[in-house]
Structure formats: structure tokens, C-alpha cells
Design an enzyme around this catalytic site. Structure first.
Site, mmCIF file in Angstrom:
data_model
loop_
_atom_site.group_PDB
_atom_site.id
_atom_site.type_symbol
_atom_site.label_atom_id
_atom_site.label_comp_id
_atom_site.label_asym_id
_atom_site.label_seq_id
_atom_site.Cartn_x
_atom_site.Cartn_y
_atom_site.Cartn_z
ATOM 1 N N SER A 159 -9.750 1.795 2.848
ATOM 2 C CA SER A 159 -8.907 2.540 1.943
ATOM 3 C C SER A 159 -7.868 1.692 1.195
ATOM 4 C CB SER A 159 -8.169 3.638 2.721
ATOM 5 O OG SER A 159 -7.299 3.087 3.671
ATOM 6 N N LYS A 171 0.852 -1.197 0.000
ATOM 7 C CA LYS A 171 0.000 0.000 0.000
ATOM 8 C C LYS A 171 0.885 1.242 0.000
ATOM 9 C CE LYS A 171 -3.950 1.927 2.581
ATOM 10 N NZ LYS A 171 -4.833 1.767 3.759
ATOM 11 N N SER A 207 -9.700 -0.406 7.147
ATOM 12 C CA SER A 207 -9.199 -0.287 5.775
ATOM 13 C C SER A 207 -8.515 -1.525 5.203
ATOM 14 C CB SER A 207 -8.242 0.890 5.666
ATOM 15 O OG SER A 207 -8.989 2.051 5.457
HETATM 16 N N1 GLN Z 1 -13.089 4.317 6.408
HETATM 17 C C1 GLN Z 1 -12.378 4.734 7.581
HETATM 18 C C2 GLN Z 1 -11.979 6.178 7.465
HETATM 19 O O1 GLN Z 1 -12.292 6.756 6.493
HETATM 20 C C3 GLN Z 1 -11.213 3.839 7.850
HETATM 21 C C4 GLN Z 1 -9.972 4.203 7.148
HETATM 22 C C5 GLN Z 1 -8.806 3.341 7.510
HETATM 23 O O2 GLN Z 1 -8.930 2.305 8.166
HETATM 24 N N2 GLN Z 1 -7.646 3.770 7.104
HETATM 25 O O3 GLN Z 1 -11.375 6.733 8.320
#
Ligand code: GLN
Length: 481
Positions: A152, A77, A176
Site C-alpha cells: 500500500s 506516508k 506494504s
Molecule cells: N496487501 C496487504 C493487505 O492488503 C498488506 C497491506 C499492508 O502491509 N499495509 O492487507
């Protein structure tokens, strides 16, 4: 075909000399060449560089080194630092930034004989749940190119699901790793907070962030987890404890106590997901698991609390991106203007929104009402879950209340998108370990089953997930050609 084999099989074949790392890399690079652009999964990919790394692994093998991830391509990532390779966090503010060091997880992957296999697309700074906040375009779900892979870590999830890489790393602040794993039909594992070094991960919410593996099977996720976890003196929150060494030999659910809760299935649950989840529970019961319903009332506070705490931490962590230290700069007439212009122009909308919210909830006069209250709710939630995890091996729920939604479908309603994190956020808030595994298809799209375990019980959780995976129907690969 190397791409049909699991990571575990690939490594075994390389170790025994049946397959050369360069053959593996070539086979996967061909897939990236064919599908990479269409999926938008990678922000950086260099087949030649991967091949050169594979050759170095071949030399190490020839010299007799024993390498637990021999020749395994692992996509990373793009918020995880890689020496000499751009790391952008899918943000214009880091465009062109090349870290002078490797994150601990990357260093450990290399040491284990893995090949760094491209940098994957994500929501900007990992803020989002659809991959649409990436400054470099969205990722598409390999099960249906009109749909989101989730976020994400959507690039990592899409890459693994579409067989562009046998395994990948993601980061998980509120879900994410697990949410995109669920929407793309793969396995995603978030270790207990502190078991996987955050050194070199570009910080979002430091008290919530964890790196973890994404792969096709629990066995593959466990293989990668073992290589990347374990104490790291460079991370002050790293737990003094060895790597996650899961024993997957038992393979049974007999006598395993699994809790489920109405609060975690919620009102937002899509009926097709509800049906698939209930069928999965039936399968687990038939395999000998003991299922019981529990109540977790503080779950109703989880999403709103997280969206105070995560932005608060983010507003502080992102202060370093000022156009002076990293990446490009939008020059102004003086220092203050330069910083303001750089941040104003190069951060995307979602990131700026969160910085504003985070700054607000931390400011004098609002701190007590928001930030301090949210910390109290976090403590409540952790206690409530710990009490249940004292009596159960895991808490099971859907990973997400929906299947992959259409690209653009959620952009008009940012609150609805955030509500999809309901099932995943508690693991980050409490520092628990959690894994998402595929449990079936609903209307042709993957559904994820989440298993959440007590802190430091990662090994046992992966064992339970492995047994569950064997009992549940396999969903196969997405129909991509
Ligand atoms: N969807 C969550 C957010 O927008 C989680 C994001 C993540 O785990 N990096 O913060």
C-alpha cells in the site's frame, strides 16, 4: 544535481557545508512540480512549508547542532500523523483531518534535521496491494505509467523511485513497504516488530504494523532507520532497546548462510521473475554466500491466516471512525444513523469488506473456528521460521511473485491480488525483520529480492543486504521525462 545524490551523500554534503538544505529542498520540489501530479504520488505537498523547514535546519546547523539527517527531505506516508498537516489515510472519512501531534517517527525525523516533504498516497487505510483503493486516485509506477506501483505504500515508493524525494516512510502490515519497493525498484525495510514506534501511525493491524524507511540504497535506508527506531515509552509494544545501528563496513557475503524455500517461490511465480531471482542467487553464491534449500510448509497457511487476523484487528481499530471524533460526518436523524451513514458513505469498498470479515471472524460462534485457529497457525509459522533462522543468517525469496502489473488488471480478482503477499506476510506474522532490494530487471521492470532475518537481528540483516546489493546488478533510475 542534488537529486542524483543518495540520501547519505546529500546529508554528508549538507553537514560539510557544500550544500544548503534549502538548495536540496528546491531541487526536489522542482521534481515534484514536474512529475508529482502525473504519478499521483502525493496527497499533500507544500513546497513553501518544506523550504521554511529547510531554513530552520540551516539555523540549527549554523548554531552548531549536529544533525544526523541534516536537510534530508523525507516524504511521509499519509497514515502517519503529522502535526498541522492533513493526514487522511487516503480515505474520505478522514478528509480534512489535521492531527494536533506528530507521530514519534516524525518527531524523531525533525529532531535529526530531516525535512517533512509531503504526504504520500496509499491504499485506503493501507489496505491493498496496488494503491488502487485510495479514495483520491491511484499512484502510477514511474517505470511504466500504465502500471501499478504496488501497495500500500505506493506513493512513497513511486516518489523515491522517480527522484521526487531521496527517502520516504512507509508502513508494513503484510508487505506494504517491501512489495511497492520491489515493484518500483527501490529498497524497503520493515524492522523487527517493536523496534520502530507505532505511536501516531493510524492503526490497521496493531500486532502486524511496523513503520520503516524506503530509499534508493540499503545505506540510505539504514541511515533513516537509525533516526526513527529505538524504544518509545508512548508505544506499549515498543522493545526496550536502542535504535537500529547497522554496521555496513564489512560488505562481504563470505560465509553468510542463506536459506531459500520452494514454498516461498510458489506456483504463482512469474517465469521472468523466477529467472531474475535465480540469477540473483547465482551472484550471491559467487560472492561467497552459502545457499541451502529448506522447507517451510506452514507458508501455505500464511495468506489465508493473515486475511483473518488483519481484518479482525482492523475491524476493532477502525471502530473509532464514527463521524463524531474525526473528520467529516454524514448527518442522520439520530446518533446511530449518523454513525451508520458516515461509515457507510465515507469508507471505501475494500475497507468495508475487511470490517465485515473482521467482525465476522471475531463474533461468538465463529471466533474459535477462524480467529483462534488463525492464531494457532501464526504460532506454527513463527516457530518454523525461527528454527530455520537459528541456522541461517537470512531467508531469501522474491519479494513479490510478479513485476508491476497494469492498473486495473487485478481489480477483477481480489484473491489473486492478495496471493501476491505470499512472500512478505510471514515477516509480519512472525515479527521478523525483512528488507527488499532490487535484484534486476525482468522485461524492463524491477524485481525485488527479499532477505528476512530473525527478530532483533536488524543490524545484521541490513549488513547482509548491503553486501548483496553491492554484488547485484544496479537497475538505475526509471526512464521518466
Ligand atoms: N496487501 C496487504 C493487505 O492488503 C498488506 C497491506 C499492508 O502491509 N499495509 O492487507
Amino acid at each position: 544535481m542534488p537529486v542524483d545524490r543518495t540520501a547519505t551523500e546529500l546529508v554528508r554534503d549538507v553537514q560539510s557545508g557544500r550544500l544548503a538544505p534549502s538548495e536540496v529542498v528546491r531541487a526536489y520540489a522542482e521534481r515534484v512540480d514536474r512529475f508529482g501530479e502525473r504519478l499521483g504520488a502525493f496527497l499533500w505537498f507544500d513546497a513553501e512549508a518544506a523550504l521554511a523547514e529547510a531554513r530552520r535546519v540551516e539555523e540549527r546547523l549554523a548554531a552548531g547542532e549536529s544533525l544526523p539527517l541534516a536537510g534530508l527531505p523525507v516524504a511521509i506516508k499519509d497514515n502517519i500523523s503529522t502535526r498541522g498537516i492533513p493526514t487522511t489515510c487516503a480515505s474520505k472519512i478522514l478528509e480534512g483531518y489535521v492531527p494536533p501531534f506528530d507521530a514519534t517517527v516524525v518527531e524523531r525525523l525533525r529532531r535529526a534535521g530531516a525535512v517533512v516533504f509531503g504526504k504520500t498516497n496509499l491504499d485506503e487505510f493501507a489496505m491493498g496491494g496496488s494503491n488502487e483503493t485510495s479514495a483520491f486516485g491511484p499512484v502510477r509506477n514511474p517505470w511504466d505509467l500504465e502500471r501499478s506501483p504496488g501497495g500500500s505504500s505506493g506513493g512513497s515508493a513511486a516518489a523515491v523511485a522517480a527522484r521526487l524525494a531521496p527517502a520516504a516512510l512507509g508502513s508494513d502490515t503484510g508487505g506494504s513497504i517491501r512489495m511497492p519497493a520491489a515493484l518500483c525498484g527501490i529498497v524497503g525495510f520493515k524492522p523487527t516488530y517493536g523496534r520502530c514506534s507505532r505511536f501516531g501511525l493510524v492503526a490497521f493491524g496493531s500486532s502486524l504494523d511496523q513503520i520503516g524507511p524506503m530509499a534508493r540504497t540499503v545505506e540510505d535506508a539504514a541511515l533513516v532507520a537509525e533516526a526513527i527506531t529505538g524504544h518509545d515509552p508512548k508505544d506499549g509494544t515498543s522493545v526496550a532497546c536502542g535504535p537500529v545501528r547497522a554496521d555496513l563496513s564489512e560488505g562481504t557475503l563470505k560465509g553468510k548462510r542463506l536459506a531459500y524455500s520452494k514454498e516461498l517461490t510458489g506456483d504463482a511465480l512469474h517465469p521472468a521473475v523466477a529467472r531474475t531471482f535465480e540469477q540473483a542467487l547465482e551472484v550471491l553464491r559467487a560472492e561467497g554466500a552459502e545457499l541451502a534449500e529448506v522447507s517451510l510448509p506452514s507458508v501455505r497457511l500464511a495468506v489465508s491466516t493473515y486475511y483473518i487476523l488483519a481484518p479482525a484487528e482492523a475491524s476493532s481499530n477502525l471502530a473509532r471512525f464514527d463521524g463524531v471524533r474525526f473528520g467529516p460526518r454524514a448527518e442522520g436523524p439520530g446518533h446511530v444513523e449518523t454513525v451508520a451513514r458516515t461509515r457507510g458513505r465515507l469508507f471505501g469498498h475494500e475497507v468495508k469488506t475487511r470490517i465485515v470479515i473482521g467482525t465476522y471472524v471475531l463474533s461468538a460462534g465463529y471466533y474459535e473456528a477462524y480467529y483462534a485457529k488463525a492464531q494457532q497457525a501464526r504460532t506454527l509459522l513463527r516457530r518454523e521460521f525461527l528454527e530455520v533462522l537459528d541456522r541461517f543468517d537470512a531467508i531469501v525469496s522474491p519479494t513479490a511473485p510478479v513485476t508491476a502489473f497494469r492498473l486495473g488488471e487485478m481489480s477483477a480478482d481480489p484473491v489473486a491480488l492478495k496471493m501476491l503477499d505470499l512472500c512478505t506476510i510471514p515477516a509480519n506474522m512472525g515479527g521478523f525483520c525483512a528488507v527488499s532490494i532490487p535484484c534486476g530487471l525482468a522485461e524492463g521492470l524491477p524485481v525485488g529480492l527479499q532477505l528476512l532475518g530473525a527478530p532483533m537481528r536488524d543490524e545484521a540483516l541490513l549488513g547482509t543486504a548491503h553486501a548483496a546489493e553491492r554484488a547485484l546488478p544496479s537497475i538505475g533510475a526509471p526512464p521518466l521525462n
